[in-house]
Structures are given as structure tokens and as C-alpha cells.
Design an enzyme around this catalytic site. Structure first.
Site, PDB file in Angstrom:
ATOM      1  N   GLU A   1       0.818  -1.223   0.000  1.00  0.00           N
ATOM      2  CA  GLU A   1       0.000   0.000   0.000  1.00  0.00           C
ATOM      3  C   GLU A   1       0.845   1.265   0.000  1.00  0.00           C
ATOM      4  O   GLU A   1       1.533   1.560   0.976  1.00  0.00           O
ATOM      5  CB  GLU A   1      -0.934   0.047   1.212  1.00  0.00           C
ATOM      6  CG  GLU A   1      -1.823   1.277   1.190  1.00  0.00           C
ATOM      7  CD  GLU A   1      -2.806   1.368   2.342  1.00  0.00           C
ATOM      8  OE1 GLU A   1      -3.783   2.139   2.225  1.00  0.00           O
ATOM      9  OE2 GLU A   1      -2.614   0.682   3.359  1.00  0.00           O
TER      10      GLU A   1
ATOM     11  N   GLU B   1     -12.678   2.702   3.578  1.00  0.00           N
ATOM     12  CA  GLU B   1     -11.744   3.074   4.649  1.00  0.00           C
ATOM     13  C   GLU B   1     -11.850   4.580   4.901  1.00  0.00           C
ATOM     14  O   GLU B   1     -11.002   5.361   4.495  1.00  0.00           O
ATOM     15  CB  GLU B   1     -10.309   2.685   4.310  1.00  0.00           C
ATOM     16  CG  GLU B   1      -9.427   2.717   5.549  1.00  0.00           C
ATOM     17  CD  GLU B   1      -7.943   2.612   5.260  1.00  0.00           C
ATOM     18  OE1 GLU B   1      -7.220   2.122   6.136  1.00  0.00           O
ATOM     19  OE2 GLU B   1      -7.507   3.037   4.176  1.00  0.00           O
TER      20      GLU B   1
END
Length: 257
Positions: free
Chosen positions: A140, A237
Site C-alpha cells: 500500500e 476506509e
């Protein structure tokens, strides 16, 4: 017809009123979710989480390798690989969820070439463990607003690393909010490489809230994902500004899901 991407609730920040993560899984299921994700696991009730997943049939779409260690600092490589090993073992009872890897911070005085080479070497070791266990690692990229010294803050660089490692068990997690903070355009950074992306997370600019509360062009984002052929889920998220039923409704409307 727009692609019907399934949504995953980030229970780290959502359904908090329900209690611990096991209770949040049950609340998410009652709220219409079959997918959830959260962050670190060592301080969480892993056994109770496993029971809640089995009870509800909910699937984990992501959990972080814990503890977080650098992929670019050779002094932390052994600890990083061990963290991957321990996370694979600890989360196997949770359905072998994808495991999220961040890069760690840049090493002062180290060249960009050495940063890249060290990252590839560490990720190759980690990917070998993932291959043996049948687990996917998700690399990520983050952003410099939150982490000024973070090494991996570029989607392009993240994809370059995934390609260089060359493992089917290492893929990219593309976070729309991190990417937007860095001024990237989704169509530019993902063109021709969507096959390397295994999960997408969403939040609106500037404050990381639900889609529809900020300035991201979600028609462009979702249209790009569809046109490029993305086949995965969408992780919510974000920090909700509304009760979760209303937040989910706004998200679905904004993303046209």
C-alpha cells in the site's frame, strides 16, 4: 451498466458503537455487509473475531502485517519478514485474509536505487512466505501529508515494485484518498496495470470521510476502474460523518453501486 463492486466496511473506524471488533463484525453483517477489513491484529481479540466471522459468514478483505517494519531498511528486514510470517500464522484461522504491507520510512543517505533494491529483496522474501501459505500480500502506497518520510507514496512506484518482485501473491492496494492527496490521477497511474491491483479503498477529500462529502470526482474514479477492468471489492476506509446506514446509502449513491 456500471460494475457492481461489493463494498467492504473498515470496522477499525466504523460500527464503533457496537463494541470490539467481533461485535462490529456482527453489526456490519446486520448493516448489510458481507465484507469487512481492519488494521493491526496483535491488540485485537483474534479468537473472538474468528468466531464472529464463522457465525456471520463475513469475509475479511484486508488486515495489516503486524508489527509494521521497513521494507527498505536492511537492518529491519529480518523483523519485517518475521512479522509477515507471524501474521500469516495468526490470521490463518480468520480465513487467510489478504495482508497489507506498508513500506516504512526512507533511510537517510540511501540512494533511490538502493531503496528500490532493498524493497524488492524484502518483498521477495515476504512473497515467498505468502506463496507457500496461499496468502496474498497487498503493498500500500500512503501519502506525505500523514507520513512525511514514508518511502512508498507513489502508486507508480508501488506498481513498479510489484512488477519487479514478480510474485502472483504480491499485489497493490490502491487507496483513492492517499492517491488524491499526492495529486495523482487514477487513469494515469493505473493505465495498463490494473491486473496488479487486488483491492481498492475509498474516502473523500479533504477529510477522509464517505464519498459524497468532498471534492473527489467519483464518476471519474469509478468509470476508470470499470473501463480498466477492475474486478475486486471496494474498501470503505473512511471516517463516517453519518450513522452507518445513512453513510452506506450515500456511498452507494455516490459510487453508483
Amino acid at each position: 451498466m456500471p460494475a457492481a463492486y461489493p463494498l467492504s466496511s473498515c470496522i477499525e473506524w466504523q460500527f464503533a458503537e457496537a463494541g470490539d471488533l467481533a461485535q462490529r463484525i456482527r453489526a456490519a453483517k446486520a448493516g448489510g455487509f458481507d465484507l469487512v477489513e481492519f488494521h493491526l491484529w496483535r491488540d485485537k481479540p483474534v479468537e473472538a473475531i474468528g468466531a464472529a466471522l464463522a457465525e456471520t459468514g463475513v469475509t475479511l478483505t484486508g488486515i495489516c502485517v503486524d508489527p509494521r517494519r521497513s521494507i527498505v531498511d536492511p537492518a529491519e528486514r529480518a523483523e519485517m519478514v518475521q512479522a509477515v510470517r507471524e501474521t500469516i500464522e495468526a490470521t490463518a484461522p480468520l480465513g487467510k485474509p489478504p495482508l497489507i504491507v506498508a513500506s516504512g520510512f526512507k533511510v537517510e543517505g540511501m540512494s533511490e536505487e538502493d531503496h528500490f533494491a532493498n524493497a524488492v529483496a524484502a518483498l521477495k522474501e515476504a512473497a515467498a512466505l505468502a506463496e507457500a501459505a496461499g496468502v496474498t500480500l497487498l503493498l500500500e502506497p500512503l501519502n506525505t501529508r500523514l507520513f512525511s518520510a514514508m518511502y512508498l507514496v507513489s502508486t507508480t512506484l508501488g506498481l513498479d515494485l510489484v512488477e519487479a518482485v514478480g510474485s502472483p501473491n504480491l499485489r497493490l492496494l490502491y487507496d483513492v484518498w492517499h492517491s488524491a492527496v499526492m495529486g495523482e490521477d487514477i487513469a494515469d497511474v493505473l493505465k495498463g496495470r490494473i491486473h496488479l491491483v487486488a483491492h481498492v479503498q475509498v474516502a473523500d477529500m479533504d477529510d477522509r470521510n464517505e464519498p459524497g462529502t468532498g471534492t473527489v470526482d467519483w464518476g471519474h474514479v469509478m468509470g476508470t476502474l470499470e473501463s480498466l477492468g477492475y474486478k475486486g471489492s471496494i474498501g470503505m476506509e473512511y471516517f463516517p460523518t453519518l450513522p452507518m446506514d445513512q453513510s452506506l446509502e450515500l456511498t452507494r449513491k455516490t459510487l453508483a453501486l
